[in-house]
Motif scaffolding. Sequence first.
Motif, short mmCIF file in Angstrom:
data_model
loop_
_atom_site.label_atom_id
_atom_site.label_comp_id
_atom_site.label_asym_id
_atom_site.label_seq_id
_atom_site.Cartn_x
_atom_site.Cartn_y
_atom_site.Cartn_z
N LEU A 191 0.84 -1.20 0.00
CA LEU A 191 0.00 0.00 0.00
C LEU A 191 0.88 1.26 0.00
N LEU A 192 1.93 1.27 0.82
CA LEU A 192 2.84 2.41 0.85
C LEU A 192 3.55 2.57 -0.50
N TYR A 193 3.97 1.47 -1.08
CA TYR A 193 4.66 1.51 -2.37
C TYR A 193 3.75 2.07 -3.46
N VAL A 194 2.53 1.59 -3.52
CA VAL A 194 1.58 2.06 -4.55
C VAL A 194 1.27 3.54 -4.34
N ASN A 195 1.05 3.94 -3.09
CA ASN A 195 0.77 5.35 -2.82
C ASN A 195 1.97 6.24 -3.12
N GLY B 251 1.88 9.20 -5.86
CA GLY B 251 2.23 10.56 -5.45
C GLY B 251 3.37 11.12 -6.29
N LEU B 252 4.34 10.26 -6.59
CA LEU B 252 5.46 10.68 -7.44
C LEU B 252 4.96 11.05 -8.84
N ALA B 253 4.07 10.24 -9.39
CA ALA B 253 3.52 10.52 -10.71
C ALA B 253 2.71 11.82 -10.71
N ARG B 254 1.93 12.03 -9.65
CA ARG B 254 1.17 13.29 -9.57
C ARG B 254 2.09 14.49 -9.49
N GLY B 255 3.16 14.37 -8.68
CA GLY B 255 4.10 15.48 -8.54
C GLY B 255 4.78 15.83 -9.85
#
Length: 101
Positions: A41-45, A49-53
């Motif tokens: 879950l942490l990895y996917v989030n 988040g990286l992609a959104r940034g």
Amino acid sequence: MNERERRILEALRDKITELSINMEKMKLAEYVQLLEQPGRLLYVNFLSGLARGVGVAVGFALLGAILIMILQRLVMLNLPVIGGFIAEIVAIVQSRLGSPP
């Protein structure tokens, strides 16, 4: 079992079938499985988040570049009141881009 009870059981079975189909469409089992694995879950989030940034940064850079191009074209039109103001803005932005922070 009388007719009324049979109709109630059929309606209940239809509702359960509809509910199970809707749960499959929602991929509820996959979501629960993801919640049971906190590391994943942490990895996917983190990745999302990286992609959104990156998307926000690229989008902001493109919009900023387009805005600067529009302002430069407006300066070339020599509009009496707006031209000087826009020229100052473009000069400030270009000086910021040219010098390291």
